[in-house]
Motif scaffolding. Structure first.
Motif, PDB file in Angstrom:
ATOM      1  N   GLY A 141      -1.808   2.537   5.520  1.00  0.00           N
ATOM      2  CA  GLY A 141      -3.252   2.557   4.692  1.00  0.00           C
ATOM      3  C   GLY A 141      -4.060   2.392   5.826  1.00  0.00           C
ATOM      4  N   GLU A 183      -8.500  -1.514   4.321  1.00  0.00           N
ATOM      5  CA  GLU A 183      -7.434  -2.081   3.332  1.00  0.00           C
ATOM      6  C   GLU A 183      -6.131  -2.694   3.575  1.00  0.00           C
ATOM      7  OE1 GLU A 183      -7.559   2.187   1.214  1.00  0.00           O
ATOM      8  OE2 GLU A 183      -6.458   1.966   2.466  1.00  0.00           O
ATOM      9  N   ARG A 192      -5.980  -6.736   2.672  1.00  0.00           N
ATOM     10  CA  ARG A 192      -4.868  -7.225   1.979  1.00  0.00           C
ATOM     11  C   ARG A 192      -4.520  -8.730   2.525  1.00  0.00           C
ATOM     12  NH1 ARG A 192      -1.978  -4.424  -2.555  1.00  0.00           N
ATOM     13  NH2 ARG A 192      -3.847  -2.666  -2.961  1.00  0.00           N
ATOM     14  N   LEU A 204       0.247  -1.255  -0.013  1.00  0.00           N
ATOM     15  CA  LEU A 204       0.160  -0.313   0.083  1.00  0.00           C
ATOM     16  C   LEU A 204       0.680   1.364  -0.368  1.00  0.00           C
ATOM     17  CD1 LEU A 204      -2.661  -0.812   2.518  1.00  0.00           C
ATOM     18  CD2 LEU A 204      -3.175  -0.698   0.303  1.00  0.00           C
TER      19      LEU A 204
END
Length: 191
Positions: A116, A120, A124, A112
């Protein structure tokens, strides 16, 4: 307090002590790599003390089992508004341990660009750990039915990463940010 309360309490304490020992091991290894031997010795002494304490707790747990104390007959307490209800703990080893989330969190942050939003990062991490997460990880927490167990465990892993210096402790609320030490750890893991 009856046996249904005591054994989960022992299990919870043992799990927390395991996490502390893991954190101290990582901290000690980091200090050894940095050639900070005096500080590393202090961490080793702490780790040994925690391990000795853990052995005492294990002995107490075994002694409790041998006692076979029958349940006490208490009148059930009424739940106060906003009060947490204690439920049976998940048996140790069934869920993915907090430590397993550490490297994926750091890797997600590198992907990222260094920082982040929590959602988010966790999205991931979930994709990276899809094969590792199990049915217990996807259960909701008894204390908060809206939160999945693995997401809560990842939050605890994040706290350990902050304490170890791999994540920034001063990032804005809701934002996770990798430190230079965290980036170095990701690079080291690739090699």
């Amino acid at each position: 307090m009856n046996d249904r309360d005591v054994m989960p309490a022992f299990d919870m304490l043992m799990e927390e002590l395991d996490a502390i020992v893991t954190h101290l091991n990582q901290q000690g290894a980091q200090l050894m790599q940095a050639k900070e031997y005096a500080q590393a010795r202090e961490v080793i002494v702490k780790a040994e003390a925690v391990l000795a304490f853990q052995a005492k707790v294990k002995a107490l747990q075994e002694e409790w089992v041998r006692l076979s104390v029958s349940s006490s007959k208490k009148t059930p307490r009424k739940k106060q508004p906003g009060q947490r209800v204690m439920t049976t703990m998940l048996k140790q080893g069934l869920r993915t341990p907090n430590e397993a989330f550490m490297l994926p969190i750091l890797q997600a942050l590198v992907q990222l660009g260094g920082s982040g939003r929590v959602i988010e990062v966790l999205d991931r991490v979930e994709r990276m750990m899809k094969e590792q997460l199990n049915k217990y990880d996807y259960e909701s927490l008894p204390s908060n039915p809206k939160e999945l167990r693995w997401r809560n465990n990842a939050q605890w892993a994040r706290l350990n990463l902050v304490q170890a210096g791999y994540l920034a402790s001063d990032s804005p609320r809701g934002i996770w940010e990798i430190s230079e030490a965290g980036r170095a750890l990701v690079l080291e893991a690739k090699e």
